[in-house]
Design a protein around this motif. Structure first.
Motif, mmCIF file in Angstrom:
data_model
loop_
_atom_site.group_PDB
_atom_site.id
_atom_site.type_symbol
_atom_site.label_atom_id
_atom_site.label_comp_id
_atom_site.label_asym_id
_atom_site.label_seq_id
_atom_site.Cartn_x
_atom_site.Cartn_y
_atom_site.Cartn_z
ATOM 1 N N LYS A 29 0.862 -1.183 0.000
ATOM 2 C CA LYS A 29 0.000 0.000 0.000
ATOM 3 C C LYS A 29 0.896 1.230 0.000
ATOM 4 O O LYS A 29 1.789 1.355 0.833
ATOM 5 C CB LYS A 29 -0.909 0.000 1.220
ATOM 6 N N MET A 30 0.656 2.108 -0.961
ATOM 7 C CA MET A 30 1.407 3.351 -1.062
ATOM 8 C C MET A 30 0.461 4.486 -0.705
ATOM 9 O O MET A 30 -0.651 4.554 -1.227
ATOM 10 C CB MET A 30 1.940 3.522 -2.474
ATOM 11 N N THR A 31 0.919 5.355 0.188
ATOM 12 C CA THR A 31 0.095 6.469 0.645
ATOM 13 C C THR A 31 0.758 7.768 0.219
ATOM 14 O O THR A 31 1.970 7.946 0.395
ATOM 15 C CB THR A 31 -0.067 6.421 2.177
ATOM 16 N N PHE A 32 -0.049 8.674 -0.344
ATOM 17 C CA PHE A 32 0.464 9.939 -0.868
ATOM 18 C C PHE A 32 -0.302 11.111 -0.258
ATOM 19 O O PHE A 32 -1.539 11.079 -0.168
ATOM 20 C CB PHE A 32 0.283 10.002 -2.389
ATOM 21 N N ALA A 33 0.421 12.135 0.137
ATOM 22 C CA ALA A 33 -0.200 13.409 0.491
ATOM 23 C C ALA A 33 -0.311 14.192 -0.814
ATOM 24 O O ALA A 33 0.480 13.988 -1.736
ATOM 25 C CB ALA A 33 0.668 14.161 1.493
#
Length: 155
Positions: free
Chosen positions: A143-147
């Motif tokens: 899982k990649m999380t981006f702001a």
């Protein structure tokens, strides 16, 4: 298709979508099983009116966006997307963070773009590998999380 109605008057299925990252070029390994976090919310501040106990006014304060989360099966370290996440998260701020635009498109049955959201100024803030379980036969998921700074719906 005419106006705001879809084929048969029903909303489109949410399982057929594409993700592009960067300057519009399709990243070869940008196939995701799940996308979440496309949202916009206005924060408000409660202000009590002096002398009038029946009213609490909700005044607009700012706009906020949650983090964008992309899930997919694990890929190799040679992936351009993995390299971007690795450089940003393991770089110890030696190099400047490189924000990019992420575009999520909801496609129709024949590949036509029904809706599109551009998430501007995105950069990785978390890279997570889901837990392993020897009793289940499942794909290993990352899982990649981006702001992101702001979003705009283009369709």
């Amino acid at each position: 298709m005419s106006g705001e109605y879809f084929e048969g008057g029903y909303p489109p299925p949410a399982f057929y979508f594409t993700v592009t990252i960067g300057d519009g070029m399709q990243v070869p390994d940008a196939s995701f099983s799940e996308v979440s976090g496309i949202s916009i919310e206005m924060e408000t501040e409660a202000v009590v009116e002096g002398g009038e106990n029946r009213f609490v006014h909700q005044l607009p304060k700012s706009i906020k966006h949650p983090n964008l989360e992309l899930k997919r099966g694990l890929t190799t370290l040679s992936s351009p997307l993995v390299k971007w996440c690795k450089d940003t998260l393991e770089g110890a701020f030696i190099k400047p963070i490189e924000p990019k635009t992420i575009v999520v498109k909801l496609n129709g049955a024949e590949g036509e773009v029904l809706r599109a959201w551009a998430l501007i100024g995105a950069y990785p803030v978390k890279w997570d590998v889901e837990g392993f379980n020897a009793t289940k036969n499942e794909v290993a998921i990352e899982k990649m999380t981006f702001a992101y700074t702001y979003s705009k719906r283009s369709k």
